[in-house]
Design a protein around this motif. Structure first.
Motif, mmCIF file in Angstrom:
data_model
loop_
_atom_site.group_PDB
_atom_site.id
_atom_site.type_symbol
_atom_site.label_atom_id
_atom_site.label_comp_id
_atom_site.label_asym_id
_atom_site.label_seq_id
_atom_site.Cartn_x
_atom_site.Cartn_y
_atom_site.Cartn_z
ATOM 1 N N ASP A 1 0.822 -1.207 0.000
ATOM 2 C CA ASP A 1 0.000 0.000 0.000
ATOM 3 C C ASP A 1 0.859 1.261 0.000
ATOM 4 O OD1 ASP A 1 -2.396 -1.324 -0.073
ATOM 5 O OD2 ASP A 1 -2.863 -1.092 2.044
ATOM 6 N N LEU A 2 1.881 1.295 0.833
ATOM 7 C CA LEU A 2 2.746 2.465 0.898
ATOM 8 C C LEU A 2 3.530 2.652 -0.397
ATOM 9 C CD1 LEU A 2 4.144 2.286 4.548
ATOM 10 C CD2 LEU A 2 2.556 3.967 3.603
ATOM 11 N N LEU A 3 4.019 1.558 -0.958
ATOM 12 C CA LEU A 3 4.801 1.669 -2.189
ATOM 13 C C LEU A 3 3.923 1.955 -3.403
ATOM 14 C CD1 LEU A 3 7.491 -1.131 -1.699
ATOM 15 C CD2 LEU A 3 7.641 1.320 -1.199
ATOM 16 N N THR A 4 2.619 1.770 -3.268
ATOM 17 C CA THR A 4 1.711 2.171 -4.340
ATOM 18 C C THR A 4 1.736 3.688 -4.510
ATOM 19 O OG1 THR A 4 0.259 0.274 -3.961
ATOM 20 C CG2 THR A 4 -0.697 2.136 -5.123
ATOM 21 N N LEU A 5 1.916 4.410 -3.395
ATOM 22 C CA LEU A 5 1.987 5.866 -3.455
ATOM 23 C C LEU A 5 3.328 6.339 -3.995
ATOM 24 C CD1 LEU A 5 0.424 6.746 0.016
ATOM 25 C CD2 LEU A 5 -0.669 7.001 -2.219
ATOM 26 N N GLY A 6 4.403 5.686 -3.566
ATOM 27 C CA GLY A 6 5.723 6.113 -3.984
ATOM 28 C C GLY A 6 6.794 5.217 -3.402
ATOM 29 N N ASP A 7 8.032 5.554 -3.662
ATOM 30 C CA ASP A 7 9.164 4.753 -3.216
ATOM 31 C C ASP A 7 9.533 5.117 -1.780
ATOM 32 O OD1 ASP A 7 9.109 3.943 -5.867
ATOM 33 O OD2 ASP A 7 10.608 5.416 -6.470
ATOM 34 N N ALA A 8 10.218 4.195 -1.107
ATOM 35 C CA ALA A 8 10.596 4.457 0.284
ATOM 36 C C ALA A 8 11.823 3.645 0.653
ATOM 37 C CB ALA A 8 9.442 4.125 1.230
ATOM 38 N N ALA A 9 12.636 4.202 1.529
ATOM 39 C CA ALA A 9 13.772 3.486 2.079
ATOM 40 C C ALA A 9 13.286 2.545 3.171
ATOM 41 C CB ALA A 9 14.784 4.475 2.649
ATOM 42 N N SER A 10 14.093 1.562 3.515
ATOM 43 C CA SER A 10 13.710 0.610 4.565
ATOM 44 C C SER A 10 13.416 1.327 5.873
ATOM 45 C CB SER A 10 14.835 -0.414 4.772
ATOM 46 O OG SER A 10 15.014 -1.220 3.637
ATOM 47 N N SER A 11 14.232 2.319 6.217
ATOM 48 C CA SER A 11 14.016 3.047 7.470
ATOM 49 C C SER A 11 12.681 3.791 7.463
ATOM 50 C CB SER A 11 15.169 4.030 7.709
ATOM 51 O OG SER A 11 15.277 4.952 6.635
ATOM 52 N N GLU A 12 12.285 4.314 6.309
ATOM 53 C CA GLU A 12 11.008 5.022 6.209
ATOM 54 C C GLU A 12 9.845 4.059 6.353
ATOM 55 O OE1 GLU A 12 12.307 8.683 3.250
ATOM 56 O OE2 GLU A 12 11.821 6.736 2.384
ATOM 57 N N LEU A 13 9.962 2.892 5.718
ATOM 58 C CA LEU A 13 8.903 1.889 5.850
ATOM 59 C C LEU A 13 8.790 1.419 7.295
ATOM 60 C CD1 LEU A 13 9.612 -0.240 2.646
ATOM 61 C CD2 LEU A 13 7.629 1.236 3.039
ATOM 62 N N SER A 14 9.914 1.183 7.934
ATOM 63 C CA SER A 14 9.907 0.723 9.319
ATOM 64 C C SER A 14 9.226 1.735 10.225
ATOM 65 C CB SER A 14 11.346 0.473 9.787
ATOM 66 O OG SER A 14 11.371 0.022 11.123
ATOM 67 N N GLU A 15 9.510 3.019 10.001
ATOM 68 C CA GLU A 15 8.915 4.069 10.834
ATOM 69 C C GLU A 15 7.421 4.201 10.584
ATOM 70 O OE1 GLU A 15 9.315 8.908 11.573
ATOM 71 O OE2 GLU A 15 10.787 7.836 10.352
ATOM 72 N N ARG A 16 7.026 4.187 9.330
ATOM 73 C CA ARG A 16 5.614 4.395 9.004
ATOM 74 C C ARG A 16 4.754 3.213 9.413
ATOM 75 N NH1 ARG A 16 6.474 6.856 2.868
ATOM 76 N NH2 ARG A 16 7.724 8.652 3.508
ATOM 77 N N LEU A 17 5.309 2.018 9.362
ATOM 78 C CA LEU A 17 4.551 0.824 9.702
ATOM 79 C C LEU A 17 4.725 0.424 11.161
ATOM 80 C CD1 LEU A 17 5.369 -1.323 6.532
ATOM 81 C CD2 LEU A 17 3.234 -0.115 7.038
ATOM 82 N N ASP A 18 5.667 1.073 11.850
ATOM 83 C CA ASP A 18 5.986 0.722 13.234
ATOM 84 C C ASP A 18 6.336 -0.763 13.336
ATOM 85 O OD1 ASP A 18 6.422 1.133 15.933
ATOM 86 O OD2 ASP A 18 4.320 0.811 16.485
ATOM 87 N N VAL A 19 7.220 -1.196 12.454
ATOM 88 C CA VAL A 19 7.668 -2.586 12.402
ATOM 89 C C VAL A 19 9.187 -2.601 12.623
ATOM 90 C CG1 VAL A 19 7.951 -4.609 10.915
ATOM 91 C CG2 VAL A 19 5.833 -3.295 10.848
ATOM 92 N N PRO A 20 9.698 -3.458 13.502
ATOM 93 C CA PRO A 20 11.151 -3.526 13.721
ATOM 94 C C PRO A 20 11.893 -3.791 12.420
ATOM 95 C CG PRO A 20 9.982 -4.818 15.368
ATOM 96 C CD PRO A 20 8.965 -4.411 14.348
ATOM 97 N N SER A 21 13.089 -3.238 12.291
ATOM 98 C CA SER A 21 13.847 -3.327 11.045
ATOM 99 C C SER A 21 14.146 -4.769 10.652
ATOM 100 C CB SER A 21 15.146 -2.530 11.161
ATOM 101 O OG SER A 21 15.931 -3.011 12.238
ATOM 102 N N ASN A 22 14.427 -5.640 11.618
ATOM 103 C CA ASN A 22 14.752 -7.026 11.262
ATOM 104 C C ASN A 22 13.527 -7.769 10.731
ATOM 105 O OD1 ASN A 22 13.526 -6.967 13.775
ATOM 106 N ND2 ASN A 22 14.660 -8.720 14.568
ATOM 107 N N LEU A 23 12.354 -7.479 11.297
ATOM 108 C CA LEU A 23 11.127 -8.107 10.806
ATOM 109 C C LEU A 23 10.751 -7.550 9.440
ATOM 110 C CD1 LEU A 23 8.756 -10.012 11.194
ATOM 111 C CD2 LEU A 23 7.592 -8.211 12.503
ATOM 112 N N LEU A 24 10.928 -6.243 9.264
ATOM 113 C CA LEU A 24 10.638 -5.636 7.960
ATOM 114 C C LEU A 24 11.549 -6.229 6.894
ATOM 115 C CD1 LEU A 24 9.166 -3.492 6.250
ATOM 116 C CD2 LEU A 24 11.026 -1.921 6.839
ATOM 117 N N ALA A 25 12.810 -6.441 7.220
ATOM 118 C CA ALA A 25 13.755 -7.014 6.254
ATOM 119 C C ALA A 25 13.274 -8.377 5.776
ATOM 120 C CB ALA A 25 15.140 -7.130 6.883
#
Length: 218
Positions: free
Chosen positions: A21-45
């Motif tokens: 859903d977020l990438l449908t709007l535009g591109d994002a770095a891993s850190s941005e996705l982690s912050e917006r989704l409130d998901v730990p970086s290792n789980l997001l990876a």
């Protein structure tokens, strides 16, 4: 069939659907996705690895900060995006560094596709619009106004404006001011007709994708 199964399996998870859903709007770095989704970086990876393995997303190195990379969608999906929309802004402000090509083309494309007003600006504006951008606009019958590049500060984006960066460097300079980011390669670097046409095509596709999403519930 196997590819279709892999895509459906990759999407059968709430967190991965939220990433899409977020990438449908535009591109994002891993850190941005982690912050917006409130998901730990290792789980997001882990989730990004699954989506990448299914060919749903890909990442590429930033043209600005070479230590940074951006994720983007790379294929049409068998599901419609849900909850990825934005409130209708008063204005859409497209920003790149020099305001000579990508942001100018994006604003012109937007004006042809939406009734929401649009303008463009640069974080470090040059003296004139790139001739290659004007030539690309003529080839595609796009009305590109004959205006000089302007600084973002002179445009004065307000809280009810939607700032869309179309340049990695500008996105990294503006931070959270940029609500949507499109990581579009700078055609001015090579200056070829093909580079400007690629930028035009990508911007046209991005505009067409974003217009119907504005106004959906966040």
């Amino acid at each position: 069939m196997e590819r279709r199964v892999a895509v459906h399996a990759a999407l059968a998870d709430a967190t991965r659907l939220r990433v899409v859903d977020l990438l449908t709007l535009g591109d994002a770095a891993s850190s941005e996705l982690s912050e917006r989704l409130d998901v730990p970086s290792n789980l997001l990876a882990h989730h990004l690895k699954v989506l990448q393995g299914a060919g749903v997303v890909a990442r590429h190195r930033s043209e600005g900060d070479g230590r940074r990379s951006y994720w983007r969608l790379v294929r049409a999906l068998p599901v419609a995006p849900g909850g990825a929309g934005l409130a209708v802004p008063a204005r859409v402000v497209f920003v790149c560094t020099a305001n000579t090509a990508r942001s100018q083309l994006a604003a012109a494309l937007w004006r042809g596709a939406s009734t929401i007003p649009a303008t463009s600006a640069g974080t470090r504006p040059a003296e004139r619009v790139a001739p290659g951008a004007r030539a690309a606009a003529r080839r595609h019958a796009l009305d590109l106004p004959d205006v000089a590049p302007q600084h973002l500060a002179d445009v004065g984006p307000a809280g009810d404006d939607l700032v869309v960066t179309v340049c990695d460097l500008a996105h990294e300079e503006l931070g959270s001011v940029s609500r949507v980011h499109w990581s579009v390669a700078d055609p001015v670097v090579t200056g070829t007709r093909a580079a400007f046409d690629r930028a035009y095509d990508e911007l046209a596709a991005r505009v067409a994708q974003l217009v119907p999403l504005l106004g959906r519930a966040c």
